[in-house]
Design a protein around this motif. Structure first.
Motif, PDB file in Angstrom:
ATOM      1  N   TYR A 245       0.776  -1.233   0.000  1.00  0.00           N
ATOM      2  CA  TYR A 245       0.000   0.000   0.000  1.00  0.00           C
ATOM      3  C   TYR A 245       0.815   1.295   0.000  1.00  0.00           C
ATOM      4  O   TYR A 245       0.365   2.294  -0.569  1.00  0.00           O
ATOM      5  CB  TYR A 245      -0.953   0.013   1.206  1.00  0.00           C
ATOM      6  N   ILE A 246       1.965   1.317   0.630  1.00  0.00           N
ATOM      7  CA  ILE A 246       2.708   2.576   0.717  1.00  0.00           C
ATOM      8  C   ILE A 246       3.067   3.125  -0.666  1.00  0.00           C
ATOM      9  O   ILE A 246       2.931   4.334  -0.903  1.00  0.00           O
ATOM     10  CB  ILE A 246       3.962   2.421   1.595  1.00  0.00           C
ATOM     11  N   PRO A 247       3.485   2.296  -1.633  1.00  0.00           N
ATOM     12  CA  PRO A 247       3.781   2.855  -2.962  1.00  0.00           C
ATOM     13  C   PRO A 247       2.574   3.487  -3.650  1.00  0.00           C
ATOM     14  O   PRO A 247       2.734   4.328  -4.536  1.00  0.00           O
ATOM     15  CB  PRO A 247       4.285   1.630  -3.753  1.00  0.00           C
ATOM     16  N   MET A 248       1.343   3.101  -3.253  1.00  0.00           N
ATOM     17  CA  MET A 248       0.140   3.632  -3.888  1.00  0.00           C
ATOM     18  C   MET A 248      -0.293   4.980  -3.316  1.00  0.00           C
ATOM     19  O   MET A 248      -1.154   5.653  -3.891  1.00  0.00           O
ATOM     20  CB  MET A 248      -1.024   2.642  -3.718  1.00  0.00           C
ATOM     21  N   LEU A 249       0.251   5.367  -2.184  1.00  0.00           N
ATOM     22  CA  LEU A 249      -0.240   6.555  -1.496  1.00  0.00           C
ATOM     23  C   LEU A 249      -0.110   7.813  -2.351  1.00  0.00           C
ATOM     24  O   LEU A 249       0.826   7.969  -3.133  1.00  0.00           O
ATOM     25  CB  LEU A 249       0.541   6.772  -0.200  1.00  0.00           C
ATOM     26  N   ARG A 250      -1.060   8.701  -2.170  1.00  0.00           N
ATOM     27  CA  ARG A 250      -0.928  10.061  -2.657  1.00  0.00           C
ATOM     28  C   ARG A 250      -0.763  10.939  -1.423  1.00  0.00           C
ATOM     29  O   ARG A 250      -1.667  11.014  -0.585  1.00  0.00           O
ATOM     30  CB  ARG A 250      -2.145  10.473  -3.474  1.00  0.00           C
ATOM     31  N   LEU A 251       0.383  11.580  -1.306  1.00  0.00           N
ATOM     32  CA  LEU A 251       0.745  12.255  -0.066  1.00  0.00           C
ATOM     33  C   LEU A 251      -0.213  13.379   0.306  1.00  0.00           C
ATOM     34  O   LEU A 251      -0.325  13.734   1.486  1.00  0.00           O
ATOM     35  CB  LEU A 251       2.178  12.778  -0.151  1.00  0.00           C
ATOM     36  N   ASP A 252      -0.923  13.952  -0.680  1.00  0.00           N
ATOM     37  CA  ASP A 252      -1.922  14.981  -0.381  1.00  0.00           C
ATOM     38  C   ASP A 252      -3.001  14.452   0.552  1.00  0.00           C
ATOM     39  O   ASP A 252      -3.634  15.232   1.273  1.00  0.00           O
ATOM     40  CB  ASP A 252      -2.588  15.461  -1.678  1.00  0.00           C
ATOM     41  N   PHE A 253      -3.229  13.123   0.501  1.00  0.00           N
ATOM     42  CA  PHE A 253      -4.315  12.529   1.271  1.00  0.00           C
ATOM     43  C   PHE A 253      -3.814  11.503   2.286  1.00  0.00           C
ATOM     44  O   PHE A 253      -4.509  10.542   2.614  1.00  0.00           O
ATOM     45  CB  PHE A 253      -5.347  11.921   0.326  1.00  0.00           C
ATOM     46  N   LEU A 254      -2.606  11.724   2.763  1.00  0.00           N
ATOM     47  CA  LEU A 254      -2.093  10.990   3.913  1.00  0.00           C
ATOM     48  C   LEU A 254      -1.904  11.999   5.029  1.00  0.00           C
ATOM     49  O   LEU A 254      -1.073  12.910   4.930  1.00  0.00           O
ATOM     50  CB  LEU A 254      -0.758  10.316   3.590  1.00  0.00           C
ATOM     51  N   THR A 255      -2.698  11.876   6.085  1.00  0.00           N
ATOM     52  CA  THR A 255      -2.598  12.778   7.226  1.00  0.00           C
ATOM     53  C   THR A 255      -2.195  11.968   8.448  1.00  0.00           C
ATOM     54  O   THR A 255      -2.882  11.027   8.835  1.00  0.00           O
ATOM     55  CB  THR A 255      -3.934  13.494   7.489  1.00  0.00           C
ATOM     56  N   VAL A 256      -1.064  12.323   9.023  1.00  0.00           N
ATOM     57  CA  VAL A 256      -0.524  11.639  10.190  1.00  0.00           C
ATOM     58  C   VAL A 256      -0.469  12.636  11.342  1.00  0.00           C
ATOM     59  O   VAL A 256       0.049  13.741  11.196  1.00  0.00           O
ATOM     60  CB  VAL A 256       0.883  11.082   9.879  1.00  0.00           C
TER      61      VAL A 256
END
Length: 376
Positions: A245-256
């Motif tokens: 899953y990490i390679p599929m992420l779009r960083l605009d929509f990852l909120t940590v």
């Protein structure tokens, strides 16, 4: 001609098993095929670490040498220990509208489970909570998502005919993305940061995510521990899903969200531009041209739908406004990139805390899914 049931025992039959689930829906405008490569990996004992504590077999139904149905039947021994029951699961199930076919498929699955001492059979479920689960019972005229199952309405009629009953429902919402960030989220996010000593972590590159990647799945384990049917992921499963899953992420929509004092991860929200139309165009194939459709959906400017894949908050911080922080990031990013709608994906119908996230937004329930159960 009568129906014959064949147990899968080689790679070629497994490919037929996966492809039947796609071929049955050819021309259906609402069905979204899985990514074939991922589906094969999930079902492969040598690749999926869930088989460390699961047992499974797969059946195909034939009539006149033509495939007319499929079903997987699984036992998750870790789940049975966690929830103190003796249940088998069925999943990856598809069939033509034919009583003989359906009865033969489920008869094989139920016999397999009964022989292994199981007392009930439940589904559709997967090996883990991250697999597809829940049979569609409402919303047959709505486009599916890459994270959910689509099925014909006649599936539901057969389940009741065979004596299956409702065990649990999930619902899904379509949310209209507002044209500007509601003031409540802005105000609440500032209060939460000040009172709870937390902050949002931003990432410039995917490589920067990897130091947090395992902790994301460990947080999911912690946040979802008491949710219906959930079984904590092992470290081997976490490694497997990080790679997937990490390679599929779009960083605009990852909120940590992290705690400032010790950099501990206490909240995460993950969204992804909808891959539904791209998967339909590629028919689940990555090659030769499927990659282009998937890349365009992920990066392009024409995609108007955002899939909200998951939200997880440390139980210690639940009810303290962490979700306001997540939406304070998601909504401006969605507005900036031209998204108009968001799909909630599955939420347990009894999880009113999750439903309340949409209270200040324009949201409409569009789908309902069901886990069916039967005494063996």
């Amino acid at each position: 001609m009568s129906v014959t049931i064949s147990k899968i025992n080689d790679k070629e039959s497994l490919r037929k098993f996966v492809h039947f689930g796609i071929d049955l829906y050819e021309g259906n405008e609402y069905y979204v095929p899985p990514l074939i490569y991922d589906e094969l990996a999930t079902l492969n004992r040598a690749k999926n670490p869930a088989f460390d504590h699961c047992e499974a077999t797969y059946f195909l139904a034939y009539r006149d040498n033509e495939i007319v149905g499929r079903i997987a039947v699984m036992i998750n021994y870790k789940a049975n220990e966690r929830w103190n029951h003796k249940q088998a699961r069925f999943g990856f199930v598809d069939f033509i509208d034919d009583v003989e076919v359906v009865d033969a498929l489920f008869g094989a699955a139920e016999s397999w489970a009964r022989f292994r001492g199981m007392e009930k059979i439940l589904g559709p479920m997967g090996f883990t909570d991250l697999d597809h689960e829940g049979m569609l019972v409402e919303g047959f005229d709505q486009m599916g998502t890459m994270a959910t199952i689509y099925n014909y309405p006649y599936y539901v009629d057969h389940m009741y005919r065979m004596g299956y009953i409702k065990d649990q429902d999930w619902v899904e919402f379509l949310i209209t993305i507002p044209r500007e960030l509601p003031e409540r989220f802005m105000r609440a996010s500032e209060i939460v940061k000040r009172r709870s000593g937390v902050e949002v972590k931003h990432f410039a590159r995917k490589d920067d995510v990897y130091p947090y990647a395992k902790d994301i799945f460990r947080l999911i384990n912690k946040a979802y521990k008491e949710i219906y049917g959930y079984v904590e992921l092992t470290e081997r499963q976490i490694d497997y899903y990080v790679d997937m899953y990490i390679p599929m992420l779009r960083l605009d929509f990852l909120t940590v969200v992290i705690r400032q004092e010790d950099n501990k991860l206490i909240g995460v929200g993950i969204g992804l531009p909808s891959m539904s139309t791209a998967l339909q165009k590629s028919r689940g194939r990555f090659m030769p041209t499927g990659w282009y459709h998937l890349y365009k959906a992920l990066k392009g400017k024409d995609n108007k739908v955002l899939d909200l894949l998951l939200v997880a908050v440390d139980p210690e911080y639940q009810g303290k406004g962490i979700t306001a922080l997540l939406f304070n990031e998601f909504i401006p990013a969605a507005i900036r990139l031209g998204f108009e709608y968001a799909e909630s994906n599955v939420e347990l119908e009894t999880n009113h805390k999750v439903h309340s996230m949409w209270d200040d937004l324009e949201a409409k329930q569009t789908k309902r899914r069901r886990a069916f159960i039967k005494e063996l």
